[in-house]
Design a protein around this motif. Structure first.
Motif, PDB file in Angstrom:
ATOM      1  N   ASN A  46       0.823  -1.200  -0.008  1.00  0.00           N
ATOM      2  CA  ASN A  46       0.006  -0.017  -0.002  1.00  0.00           C
ATOM      3  C   ASN A  46       0.837   1.415  -0.036  1.00  0.00           C
ATOM      4  O   ASN A  46       0.443   2.330  -0.704  1.00  0.00           O
ATOM      5  N   LEU A  47       1.930   1.176   0.646  1.00  0.00           N
ATOM      6  CA  LEU A  47       2.898   2.350   0.889  1.00  0.00           C
ATOM      7  C   LEU A  47       3.569   2.549  -0.602  1.00  0.00           C
ATOM      8  O   LEU A  47       3.759   3.769  -0.951  1.00  0.00           O
ATOM      9  N   VAL A  49       2.259   1.611  -3.548  1.00  0.00           N
ATOM     10  CA  VAL A  49       1.248   2.061  -4.494  1.00  0.00           C
ATOM     11  C   VAL A  49       0.798   3.760  -4.106  1.00  0.00           C
ATOM     12  O   VAL A  49       0.738   4.499  -5.073  1.00  0.00           O
ATOM     13  N   GLU A  50       0.992   4.179  -2.976  1.00  0.00           N
ATOM     14  CA  GLU A  50       0.681   5.468  -2.828  1.00  0.00           C
ATOM     15  C   GLU A  50       1.805   6.087  -3.252  1.00  0.00           C
ATOM     16  O   GLU A  50       1.649   7.319  -3.651  1.00  0.00           O
ATOM     17  N   THR A  51       3.052   5.850  -2.976  1.00  0.00           N
ATOM     18  CA  THR A  51       4.367   6.316  -3.650  1.00  0.00           C
ATOM     19  C   THR A  51       4.379   6.731  -4.884  1.00  0.00           C
ATOM     20  O   THR A  51       4.542   7.641  -5.552  1.00  0.00           O
ATOM     21  N   SER A  53       1.716   6.228  -7.024  1.00  0.00           N
ATOM     22  CA  SER A  53       0.626   7.183  -7.498  1.00  0.00           C
ATOM     23  C   SER A  53       0.970   8.657  -7.203  1.00  0.00           C
ATOM     24  O   SER A  53       0.331   9.609  -7.874  1.00  0.00           O
ATOM     25  N   ASN A  54       1.513   9.130  -6.342  1.00  0.00           N
ATOM     26  CA  ASN A  54       2.006  10.528  -5.963  1.00  0.00           C
ATOM     27  C   ASN A  54       3.187  10.965  -6.728  1.00  0.00           C
ATOM     28  O   ASN A  54       3.552  12.307  -6.847  1.00  0.00           O
TER      29      ASN A  54
END
Length: 131
Positions: A46-47, A49-51, A53-54
């Motif tokens: 999840n981390l 994916v967030e990284t 996506s940002n």
């Protein structure tokens, strides 16, 4: 011997009980460990994916503007429509010219007017009618 066998048998049974108990305890620990590993892996994913996506990716080659392409496309469509209109006009004019030619070929008065009006031509015509 029976007491030795009993003591040996009881020792074996005690050892087997210890093995079973240790398997139970370590089995629970392994299950808990696997669950904790899965939980941590999910958190890491999840981390990531967030990284991702940002993160703003920079392309190697500049992406051409869509407005330029749409303008070029519109110009091309206008040019095509103008050429189609021109072709239709040419077809119409050709049809009109063909109609005029057919009318002229069928027109008897026009044939007489197109005939030469010289005296020699009139004499030749008169001689051909007498014969």
């Amino acid at each position: 011997m029976e007491t030795g066998d009993l003591s040996l048998e009881s020792k074996c049974e005690n050892l087997m009980n210890i093995v079973v108990e240790s398997r139970k305890r370590f089995g629970k620990t392994c299950v808990d460990y696997d669950q904790k590993i899965l939980l941590m892996e999910n958190k890491l994913l999840n981390l990531q994916v967030e990284t991702v996506s940002n993160y703003r990716f920079k392309p190697k080659n500049a992406v051409p503007s869509v407005d330029d392409e749409s303008k070029d496309l519109e110009d091309f469509l206008v040019e095509i429509s103008e050429k189609q209109k021109r072709i239709e006009d040419l077809r119409r004019k050709l049809k009109n010219t063909q109609d005029v030619i057919l009318q002229l070929e069928g027109d008897g008065v026009g044939k007489k007017l197109r005939a030469p009006l010289t005296a020699e031509a009139l004499l030749a015509k008169a001689k051909s009618k007498k014969l």
